[in-house]
Design an enzyme around this catalytic site. Structure first.
Site, short mmCIF file in Angstrom:
data_model
loop_
_atom_site.label_atom_id
_atom_site.label_comp_id
_atom_site.label_asym_id
_atom_site.label_seq_id
_atom_site.Cartn_x
_atom_site.Cartn_y
_atom_site.Cartn_z
N HIS A 112 -30.97 5.18 -50.76
CA HIS A 112 -31.30 5.10 -52.18
C HIS A 112 -30.43 6.10 -52.92
O HIS A 112 -29.97 7.10 -52.35
CB HIS A 112 -32.78 5.43 -52.41
CG HIS A 112 -33.71 4.32 -52.05
ND1 HIS A 112 -33.65 3.08 -52.64
CD2 HIS A 112 -34.75 4.27 -51.17
CE1 HIS A 112 -34.60 2.31 -52.15
NE2 HIS A 112 -35.28 2.99 -51.24
N CYS B 274 -27.55 3.23 -55.19
CA CYS B 274 -27.55 3.21 -56.65
C CYS B 274 -26.82 4.46 -57.17
O CYS B 274 -26.81 5.50 -56.52
CB CYS B 274 -28.97 3.22 -57.19
SG CYS B 274 -29.86 1.66 -56.93
#
Length: 296
Positions: free
Chosen positions: A88, A130
Site C-alpha cells: 500500500h 499508490c
C-alpha cells in the site's frame, strides 16, 4: 533504414543477474499472484531471485541493504539488478510496511544506486503502490477516435485501490550521457504503477501493472525494455489475457500489439469506492545509457 547500433549500444548482461521482490500481501487481494508471476518471470530471465513477504517499513530498508551487500561481496561480475517493491502507498507516496509504518521508496532507489558492483550496470525498480489519493476518470470518449474505440473494448475489472492520467516520463538516452560509474543517478530505470499523487489499482488476479509487464516480457524479452514499455511494435503475435486482448493490423498486413504502458492506459477499472470507471497509467523514469535487453 537506420544502421545497426551494434552490440556496444547494449548493456552486457553476461554476469550475474539478481532480483529482490519485497511484497506486502496482507490486506492486498491478488498481491500473491503478482509475486508469483514476477518471480517466475525473473527466474526465466536468469535472475537469482530473493522474495520476502510482508516486510515491515524497517525490513524494506534492511532487506535492500543486505541485497546491496551481497552484490558488493559477490565474487564474479554483477551485470543487472531488479528490485520490485509492492505495498500500500501513503498519501505522500511512501510505501506502507506490514507494521503500518512508512518508508520513502526513492530513498531505497538511491541506496542501491550506490552499490559498487552495479556501477555502470542497469538497475530496474518496479513500484506497485499508490502514490496519493487522486482517482482519475480519464478524458472521456472524446479522447479516442471512433476507430480506436471500435477496435478495442478493454475489459472492465472491479479493483482495489493499492494511475491515473496518461503520463509517461522517459528520460535519458541509449547514447551519450556520463561515462559508466560516474554518477549514482545513471543506469536506472524506475517504473511506478501510478503517476505522482495518484491511486494504483489491482484486483483478485493481481495488478494491472505487474500482470501486463510480465505478459509483455514473456512474449518478447529480446527487445529493448524501454521500447517494450512505451511503443507499439510490428510482428507481435496476438495473445489473449485476463487483462487485455489488444491487437491490430497495419496497412502492410503486419500484426502489432500495444506495449505495457499503452495497454495499461487502455484499461477501464472499477474502483472500490464507487461504480465509476477509472483509468490507470504508469510513470516511467529512465537514466539508462544503453539498450537493455533482458533475454536470458
Amino acid at each position: 533504414m537506420q544502421p545497426d547500433p551494434g552490440p556496444r549500444a547494449q548493456y552486457d548482461l553476461s554476469g550475474t543477474r539478481a532480483a529482490l521482490i519485497l511484497a506486502v500481501i496482507q490486506g492486498r487481494s491478488g498481491a500473491q499472484h503478482d509475486v508469483e508471476a514476477l518471480g517466475s518471470l525473473c527466474q526465466s530471465l536468469g535472475f537469482k531471485t530473493t522474495v520476502r513477504m510482508d516486510p515491515t517499513a524497517q525490513a524494506f530498508q534492511e532487506e535492500l541493504a543486505q541485497f546491496q551487500e551481497q552484490l558488493d561481496t559477490h565474487r564474479g561480475p554483477v551485470s543487472c539488478a531488479l528490485v520490485a517493491l509492492m505495498a500500500h502507498g501513503g498519501q505522500q507516496g511512501w510505501l506502507v510496511g506490514a507494521d503500518g509504518q512508512e518508508v520513502q521508496p526513492e530513498a531505497l532507489v538511491l541506496e542501491l544506486s550506490r552499490c559498487r558492483a552495479l556501477q555502470g550496470h542497469p538497475k530496474i525498480f518496479l513500484l506497485q503502490a499508490c502514490r496519493g489519493g487522486h482517482r482519475d476518470a480519464g478524458l472521456g470518449p472524446t479522447a479516442l477516435s471512433w476507430f480506436w474505440r471500435w477496435l478495442w473494448a478493454p475489459p472492465t475489472v472491479p479493483s482495489h485501490a493499492d494511475v491515473l492520467q496518461v503520463y509517461a516520463d522517459v528520460q535519458g538516452s541509449s547514447s551519450g550521457g556520463p561515462a559508466p560509474g560516474s554518477s549514482n543517478h545513471a543506469d536506472i530505470l524506475t517504473v511506478y504503477a501510478a503517476a505522482e499523487g495518484c491511486v494504483a489499482y489491482r484486483d483478485g488476479k493481481g495488478s494491472d501493472f505487474i500482470q501486463t509487464l510480465v505478459e509483455v516480457l514473456q512474449a518478447d524479452s529480446g527487445r529493448d525494455i524501454l521500447e517494450l514499455m512505451t511503443e507499439p511494435w510490428p510482428g507481435a503475435a496476438h495473445w489473449t489475457s485476463g487483462r487485455a486482448s489488444q491487437w491490430g493490423v497495419l496497412g502492410n498486413g503486419q500484426e502489432w500489439s500495444w506495449q505495457v504502458n499503452r495497454r495499461v492506459c487502455e484499461l477501464d477499472t472499477l474502483g472500490p469506492d464507487s461504480d465509476k470507471l477509472r483509468k490507470t497509467c504508469l510513470e516511467i523514469r529512465s537514466s539508462l545509457q544503453r539498450q537493455l535487453c533482458l533475454r536470458a
